[in-house]
Enzyme design. Structure first.
Site, PDB file in Angstrom:
ATOM      1  N   ASN B  79      23.263 -42.426  41.368  1.00  0.00           N
ATOM      2  CA  ASN B  79      22.971 -42.975  42.728  1.00  0.00           C
ATOM      3  C   ASN B  79      22.827 -42.226  43.928  1.00  0.00           C
ATOM      4  O   ASN B  79      22.742 -42.508  44.972  1.00  0.00           O
ATOM      5  CB  ASN B  79      24.079 -43.777  43.171  1.00  0.00           C
ATOM      6  CG  ASN B  79      24.402 -44.838  41.899  1.00  0.00           C
ATOM      7  OD1 ASN B  79      25.551 -44.583  41.405  1.00  0.00           O
ATOM      8  ND2 ASN B  79      23.462 -45.792  41.866  1.00  0.00           N
ATOM      9  N   ILE B  86      21.680 -41.178  49.248  1.00  0.00           N
ATOM     10  CA  ILE B  86      22.768 -42.141  48.568  1.00  0.00           C
ATOM     11  C   ILE B  86      22.157 -43.597  48.547  1.00  0.00           C
ATOM     12  O   ILE B  86      22.061 -44.255  49.491  1.00  0.00           O
ATOM     13  CB  ILE B  86      24.078 -42.112  49.286  1.00  0.00           C
ATOM     14  CG1 ILE B  86      24.581 -40.523  49.422  1.00  0.00           C
ATOM     15  CG2 ILE B  86      25.060 -42.662  48.530  1.00  0.00           C
ATOM     16  CD1 ILE B  86      25.587 -40.481  50.574  1.00  0.00           C
ATOM     17  N   CYS B  87      22.282 -44.227  47.141  1.00  0.00           N
ATOM     18  CA  CYS B  87      21.822 -45.237  46.975  1.00  0.00           C
ATOM     19  C   CYS B  87      23.207 -46.303  47.231  1.00  0.00           C
ATOM     20  O   CYS B  87      23.765 -46.345  46.175  1.00  0.00           O
ATOM     21  CB  CYS B  87      21.299 -45.689  45.672  1.00  0.00           C
ATOM     22  SG  CYS B  87      20.677 -47.532  45.353  1.00  0.00           S
ATOM     23  N   LEU B  88      23.587 -46.789  48.058  1.00  0.00           N
ATOM     24  CA  LEU B  88      24.736 -47.696  48.412  1.00  0.00           C
ATOM     25  C   LEU B  88      24.640 -48.739  49.238  1.00  0.00           C
ATOM     26  O   LEU B  88      23.929 -48.764  50.489  1.00  0.00           O
ATOM     27  CB  LEU B  88      25.626 -46.736  49.052  1.00  0.00           C
ATOM     28  CG  LEU B  88      27.068 -47.098  49.198  1.00  0.00           C
ATOM     29  CD1 LEU B  88      27.691 -47.319  47.917  1.00  0.00           C
ATOM     30  CD2 LEU B  88      28.179 -45.981  49.943  1.00  0.00           C
ATOM     31  N   LEU B 121      19.101 -44.483  41.929  1.00  0.00           N
ATOM     32  CA  LEU B 121      18.124 -43.897  43.073  1.00  0.00           C
ATOM     33  C   LEU B 121      17.349 -42.701  42.341  1.00  0.00           C
ATOM     34  O   LEU B 121      16.113 -42.562  42.501  1.00  0.00           O
ATOM     35  CB  LEU B 121      18.771 -43.460  44.500  1.00  0.00           C
ATOM     36  CG  LEU B 121      17.946 -42.910  45.374  1.00  0.00           C
ATOM     37  CD1 LEU B 121      16.973 -44.078  45.890  1.00  0.00           C
ATOM     38  CD2 LEU B 121      18.855 -42.518  46.683  1.00  0.00           C
TER      39      LEU B 121
END
Ligand SMILES: [Zn+2]
Ligand SMILES: [Zn+2]
Lengths: 150, 152
Positions: B79, B86-88, B121
């Site tokens: 991620n 950052i994929c959050l 991501l």
């Protein structure tokens, strides 16, 4: 340029961006290039599935119709969850209550948030599924002006 | 520079006086909206014993918009991409102004403890993670050795 042209170009750019980010191409340089030709905001939106466009806020009418908490019922020692200011620190606190969850916020803070979103910041309840018909809007606007200058 | 909103001052004070275990966030002297952040790799994860550098920036619209955060230390995680992004969800569509710097950093720490390769991501890393989890974890451990600061 026509707005449809602009939209088409945007779609093409987005497709290009997605292609360059394709794991099959597996190239750091291409990825870097893709991130250079597209602004960071758009990248975020596209990485996000491009759905931030669809996130709609509440209407001004709805926002104006939110119930105002009477001064005697405002928890003066508590803080607004958005700006962290104590409600009681304001000489004339203007506090709104959200319909389903009854969470309290400064009118100014929650208005700004709801103009772009439709959820309660605290519990994420969707807030605008029901409007308040029995509120006199002209009065609400007056109060808002008064709040801004107080 | 425009005066700093009270909320940012309060958050900063609390981050310093009551720090989150395994996390530091220090505002830059010249720009109090810019934080140098370190996060310790969670115990039991491939990032254990590593300390990772991040940067966090509070945009002018904060808290109506999420902080911008990215990893500066290279990290192998499904991620987090090669540019440190950052994929959050809470940094994107699920941001809420009731969240704060503290909760964001805790969520990133939690993401290190439990990577989510199904919402990737870094697609190639995620693929690796799904096909060969043990191999991917070994690589993440190697990268931690190579690029993160050592915890001692
Ligand atoms: Zn407020
Ligand atoms: Zn609520």
């Amino acid at each position: 340029m026509e707005s449809t042209d602009r939209r088409n170009m945007r779609t093409q750019f987005q497709a290009l961006f997605d292609t360059l980010r394709d794991p099959q191409s597996n190239s750091y340089l291409l990825e870097l290039f893709a991130s250079m030709i597209v602004s960071p905001e758009l990248q975020e939106e596209w990485l996000n599935g491009g759905d931030s466009n669809k996130v709609k806020g509440c209407s001004q009418e709805f926002i104006d119709s939110l119930p105002r908490v009477p001064r005697s019922e405002i928890p003066l020692k508590e803080s607004c969850p958005i700006c962290y200011e104590k409600f009681g620190d304001d000489e004339y606190p203007l506090v709104a209550e959200l319909p389903h969850c009854h969470h309290y916020f400064d009118v100014q803070c929650i208005s700004l948030w709801l103009s772009k979103h439709a959820t309660c910041p605290l519990c994420r309840d969707v807030v605008n599924q029901k409007t308040f018909d029995n509120i006199d809007l002209s009065k609400a606007e007056l109060e808002e002006d008064w709040g801004m200058y107080s | 520079m425009a005066s700093l909103p009270k909320r940012i001052i309060k958050e900063t004070e609390r981050l310093v006086s009551d720090p989150v275990p395994g996390i530091t966030a220090t505002p830059h002297e010249d720009n109090l909206r810019y934080f140098q952040v370190t996060i310790e790799g969670p115990a039991g994860s491939p990032y254990e014993n590593g300390i990772f550098d991040l940067e966090l920036y509070l945009p002018d619209e904060y808290p109506m918009e999420a902080p911008k955060v990215r990893f500066l230390t290279k990290i192998y995680h499904p991620n987090i991409d090669r540019l440190g992004r950052i994929c959050l969800d809470i940094l994107k569509t699920n941001w809420s102004p009731a969240l704060q710097i503290r909760t964001v950093l805790l969520s990133i720490q939690a993401l290190l403890a439990s990577p989510n390769p199904n919402d990737p991501l870094a697609n190639d890393v995620a693929e690796d993670w799904i096909k060969n989890e043990q191999g991917a974890k070994n690589k993440a451990r190697e990268w931690t050795e190579l690029y993160a600061h050592k915890k001692n």
